[in-house]
Write a protein that holds these residues in place. Structure first.
Motif, PDB file in Angstrom:
ATOM      1  N   ALA A  13     -14.361  -3.428   7.309  1.00 22.64           N
ATOM      2  CA  ALA A  13     -15.658  -2.763   7.721  1.00 22.64           C
ATOM      3  C   ALA A  13     -16.678  -3.799   7.990  1.00 22.64           C
ATOM      4  CB  ALA A  13     -15.991  -1.622   6.917  1.00 22.64           C
ATOM      5  N   LEU A  14     -16.690  -4.537   7.005  1.00 25.74           N
ATOM      6  CA  LEU A  14     -17.550  -5.997   7.075  1.00 25.74           C
ATOM      7  C   LEU A  14     -17.334  -6.811   8.050  1.00 25.74           C
ATOM      8  CD1 LEU A  14     -17.940  -6.924   3.098  1.00 25.74           C
ATOM      9  CD2 LEU A  14     -19.782  -6.117   4.562  1.00 25.74           C
ATOM     10  N   VAL A  15     -16.070  -6.948   8.069  1.00 21.68           N
ATOM     11  CA  VAL A  15     -15.842  -7.910   9.434  1.00 21.68           C
ATOM     12  C   VAL A  15     -16.024  -7.309  10.797  1.00 21.68           C
ATOM     13  CG1 VAL A  15     -13.657  -8.965  10.742  1.00 21.68           C
ATOM     14  CG2 VAL A  15     -13.651  -9.042   8.138  1.00 21.68           C
ATOM     15  N   GLU A  16     -15.990  -6.135  10.934  1.00 21.28           N
ATOM     16  CA  GLU A  16     -16.249  -5.341  12.149  1.00 21.28           C
ATOM     17  C   GLU A  16     -17.739  -5.678  12.313  1.00 21.28           C
ATOM     18  OE1 GLU A  16     -16.539  -1.063  14.333  1.00 21.28           O
ATOM     19  OE2 GLU A  16     -15.236  -1.337  12.440  1.00 21.28           O
ATOM     20  N   ARG A  17     -18.775  -5.603  11.185  1.00 17.51           N
ATOM     21  CA  ARG A  17     -20.065  -5.567  11.688  1.00 17.51           C
ATOM     22  C   ARG A  17     -20.581  -7.151  11.685  1.00 17.51           C
ATOM     23  NH1 ARG A  17     -21.832  -1.053  14.004  1.00 17.51           N
ATOM     24  NH2 ARG A  17     -21.001   0.743  12.914  1.00 17.51           N
ATOM     25  N   GLN A  18     -19.897  -8.080  10.804  1.00 14.56           N
ATOM     26  CA  GLN A  18     -20.527  -9.366  10.512  1.00 14.56           C
ATOM     27  C   GLN A  18     -19.848 -10.754  11.013  1.00 14.56           C
ATOM     28  OE1 GLN A  18     -22.603  -7.865   6.228  1.00 14.56           O
ATOM     29  NE2 GLN A  18     -21.048  -9.438   6.186  1.00 14.56           N
ATOM     30  N   GLY A  19     -18.424 -10.259  11.343  1.00 16.16           N
ATOM     31  CA  GLY A  19     -17.701 -11.213  11.933  1.00 16.16           C
ATOM     32  C   GLY A  19     -16.763 -11.955  10.707  1.00 16.16           C
ATOM     33  N   LEU A  20     -15.427 -12.389  11.074  1.00 14.76           N
ATOM     34  CA  LEU A  20     -14.642 -12.537   9.854  1.00 14.76           C
ATOM     35  C   LEU A  20     -14.891 -14.000   9.205  1.00 14.76           C
ATOM     36  CD1 LEU A  20     -11.741 -12.405   8.486  1.00 14.76           C
ATOM     37  CD2 LEU A  20     -10.678 -13.788  10.651  1.00 14.76           C
ATOM     38  N   GLU A  21     -15.475 -14.830  10.025  1.00 13.79           N
ATOM     39  CA  GLU A  21     -15.746 -16.216   9.244  1.00 13.79           C
ATOM     40  C   GLU A  21     -16.997 -16.066   8.481  1.00 13.79           C
ATOM     41  OE1 GLU A  21     -17.464 -20.766  10.799  1.00 13.79           O
ATOM     42  OE2 GLU A  21     -16.841 -19.185  12.278  1.00 13.79           O
ATOM     43  N   ASN A  22     -17.911 -15.171   8.814  1.00 10.23           N
ATOM     44  CA  ASN A  22     -19.137 -15.061   8.072  1.00 10.23           C
ATOM     45  C   ASN A  22     -18.837 -14.279   6.682  1.00 10.23           C
ATOM     46  OD1 ASN A  22     -21.203 -16.391   9.651  1.00 10.23           O
ATOM     47  ND2 ASN A  22     -21.213 -14.322  10.942  1.00 10.23           N
ATOM     48  N   ASN A  42     -33.328  -5.670  -5.583  1.00  8.14           N
ATOM     49  CA  ASN A  42     -33.351  -5.456  -4.257  1.00  8.14           C
ATOM     50  C   ASN A  42     -32.494  -6.896  -3.587  1.00  8.14           C
ATOM     51  OD1 ASN A  42     -34.886  -3.069  -3.141  1.00  8.14           O
ATOM     52  ND2 ASN A  42     -36.433  -4.005  -4.387  1.00  8.14           N
ATOM     53  N   VAL A  43     -32.694  -7.870  -3.911  1.00  7.42           N
ATOM     54  CA  VAL A  43     -31.962  -9.131  -3.560  1.00  7.42           C
ATOM     55  C   VAL A  43     -30.384  -8.843  -3.836  1.00  7.42           C
ATOM     56  CG1 VAL A  43     -31.393 -11.536  -3.606  1.00  7.42           C
ATOM     57  CG2 VAL A  43     -33.823 -10.751  -3.322  1.00  7.42           C
ATOM     58  N   ALA A  44     -30.163  -8.308  -5.033  1.00 14.01           N
ATOM     59  CA  ALA A  44     -28.758  -8.181  -5.263  1.00 14.01           C
ATOM     60  C   ALA A  44     -27.957  -7.143  -4.587  1.00 14.01           C
ATOM     61  CB  ALA A  44     -28.760  -8.060  -6.998  1.00 14.01           C
ATOM     62  N   ILE A  45     -28.823  -5.862  -4.326  1.00  8.19           N
ATOM     63  CA  ILE A  45     -28.430  -4.751  -3.580  1.00  8.19           C
ATOM     64  C   ILE A  45     -27.833  -5.276  -2.198  1.00  8.19           C
ATOM     65  CG2 ILE A  45     -28.765  -2.794  -2.460  1.00  8.19           C
ATOM     66  CD1 ILE A  45     -28.231  -2.284  -5.329  1.00  8.19           C
ATOM     67  N   ALA A  46     -28.828  -6.211  -1.464  1.00  6.65           N
ATOM     68  CA  ALA A  46     -28.624  -6.624  -0.239  1.00  6.65           C
ATOM     69  C   ALA A  46     -27.340  -7.426  -0.121  1.00  6.65           C
ATOM     70  CB  ALA A  46     -29.753  -7.309   0.271  1.00  6.65           C
ATOM     71  N   LEU A  47     -27.356  -8.647  -1.131  1.00  6.14           N
ATOM     72  CA  LEU A  47     -26.169  -9.557  -0.982  1.00  6.14           C
ATOM     73  C   LEU A  47     -24.784  -8.658  -1.143  1.00  6.14           C
ATOM     74  CD1 LEU A  47     -27.947 -12.470  -3.246  1.00  6.14           C
ATOM     75  CD2 LEU A  47     -27.673 -12.078  -0.589  1.00  6.14           C
ATOM     76  N   ALA A  48     -24.933  -7.552  -2.230  1.00  6.43           N
ATOM     77  CA  ALA A  48     -23.670  -6.910  -2.509  1.00  6.43           C
ATOM     78  C   ALA A  48     -23.219  -6.407  -1.338  1.00  6.43           C
ATOM     79  CB  ALA A  48     -23.933  -5.987  -3.549  1.00  6.43           C
ATOM     80  N   ARG A  49     -24.187  -5.474  -0.576  1.00  6.99           N
ATOM     81  CA  ARG A  49     -23.631  -4.932   0.835  1.00  6.99           C
ATOM     82  C   ARG A  49     -23.249  -5.904   1.839  1.00  6.99           C
ATOM     83  NH1 ARG A  49     -25.400   0.341   0.701  1.00  6.99           N
ATOM     84  NH2 ARG A  49     -27.097   1.140  -0.809  1.00  6.99           N
ATOM     85  N   ALA A  50     -23.799  -6.987   1.732  1.00  6.99           N
ATOM     86  CA  ALA A  50     -23.132  -8.026   2.661  1.00  6.99           C
ATOM     87  C   ALA A  50     -21.749  -8.766   2.370  1.00  6.99           C
ATOM     88  CB  ALA A  50     -24.397  -9.233   3.059  1.00  6.99           C
ATOM     89  N   GLY A  51     -21.467  -8.520   1.195  1.00  8.09           N
ATOM     90  CA  GLY A  51     -20.023  -8.899   0.899  1.00  8.09           C
ATOM     91  C   GLY A  51     -20.008 -10.224  -0.012  1.00  8.09           C
TER      92      GLY A  51
END
Length: 223
Positions: A13-22, A42-51
Motif C-alpha cells: 500500500a505504501l509503495v502504491e502511494r509513495q514509490g518503491l525506492e522511497n 504529530n511528527v512521529a505520527i506522520a513519519l510512522a504513516r509514511a513508513g
C-alpha cells in the motif's frame, strides 16, 4: 485483530502511494524525535504513516489534560508517560514499526548517546532552553548528523507564515521564527500541526535524498 493488515499488505500500500525506492529508504531509516508534545507527537505520527522503519522517542513528561487539544494523545491516556502513550498510538497506526523509548530528560551529557544512531534528529521541545541545548550539542559535537528543528508556531496567524529554511548543510529550521507562547500567545492544534508537518516532510525528503538532488540541481544551474 483479525482485520490487521499483514506487513506485506502495508508495504504494498505504501509503495502504491509513495514509490518503491522511497519506501525502501524510509523503512531503512531511523529518526530520533526529541520532545513528544504538540510538535513531536504529530511528527512521529506522520513519519510512522509514511513508513519510517524506526523511531527513537525521547521525553520526560506525562500526558496532561491540557495537552489533549493539540497533541496526539487520548483522554484515557492522561497520566501515562508520553513515551508509552505515543508508542501505543503509533503501534495502532503502524503495527510493524520499531520503537525505542527513553523516558528521560535530555541533557548535554546524555544527548549524543540517545540520538547517535539516528539518521535524522528532530528537535520538538517546548522550552527554548531545551531547544538550544539539543541544537547546539548536535551541531557542535556531531556536525555530520542531520538536524531538523522548529521555532515559532504560536497564535492564530496564517499557517502560510510557517516556512522551512535550510540554515546550514545539515540543519533545517521550520516555523515562523517569531511567535512565542511566552508572550501570551496561545497554541492551537492546526498551527502547531502545520509546523510539525513541515518538520516531518523535511525529514522524509532528506531520507529519500530529495534535498540533496535539489542542492545539486541548484549548483548545476549556478545558483
Amino acid at each position: 485483530m483479525s482485520n490487521l493488515p499483514s506487513k506485506e499488505e502495508m508495504f504494498r500500500a505504501l509503495v502504491e502511494r509513495q514509490g518503491l525506492e522511497n519506501v525502501q529508504k524510509l523503512q531503512a531509516a531511523t529518526v530520533a524525535v526529541c520532545g513528544l508534545g504538540g510538535l513531536g507527537s504529530n511528527v512521529a505520527i506522520a513519519l510512522a504513516r509514511a513508513g519510517v522503519g524506526k523511531l527513537i522517542l525521547v521525553d520526560c513528561d506525562t500526558v496532561d489534560v491540557t495537552n489533549l487539544h493539540r497533541q496526539q494523545y487520548k483522554a484515557c491516556q492522561v497520566g501515562m508517560p508520553k513515551t508509552d502513550a505515543l508508542s501505543q498510538n503509533l503501534k495502532e497506526i503502524a503495527p510493524y514499526i520499531q520503537i525505542e523509548t527513553h523516558f528521560v530528560r535530555m541533557t548535554e551529557e546524555s544527548t549524543l548517546a540517545l540520538v547517535d544512531r539516528a539518521d535524522v534528529v528532530c528537535e520538538a521541545f517546548d522550552k527554548a532552553e531545551a531547544k538550544a541545548m539539543l541544537v547546539n550539542t548536535v551541531l557542535e559535537k556531531n556536525p555530520g548528523q542531520v538536524l531538523v528543528a522548529a521555532s515559532g508556531m504560536a497564535g492564530f496567524d496564517s499557517a502560510n507564515t510557517i516556512l522551512t529554511r535550510k540554515v546550514m548543510k545539515n540543519f533545517y529550521l521550520c516555523g515562523d521564527g517569531t511567535s512565542d507562547v511566552n508572550q501570551g500567545i496561545g497554541l492551537i492544534a492546526p498551527r502547531v500541526m502545520a509546523c510539525a508537518a513541515h518538520e516531518a516532510l523535511t525529514i522524509i525528503r532528506i531520507l529519500c535524498g530529495m534535498e540533496n538532488k535539489i542542492a545539486k540541481k541548484e549548483c548545476e544551474n549556478g545558483k
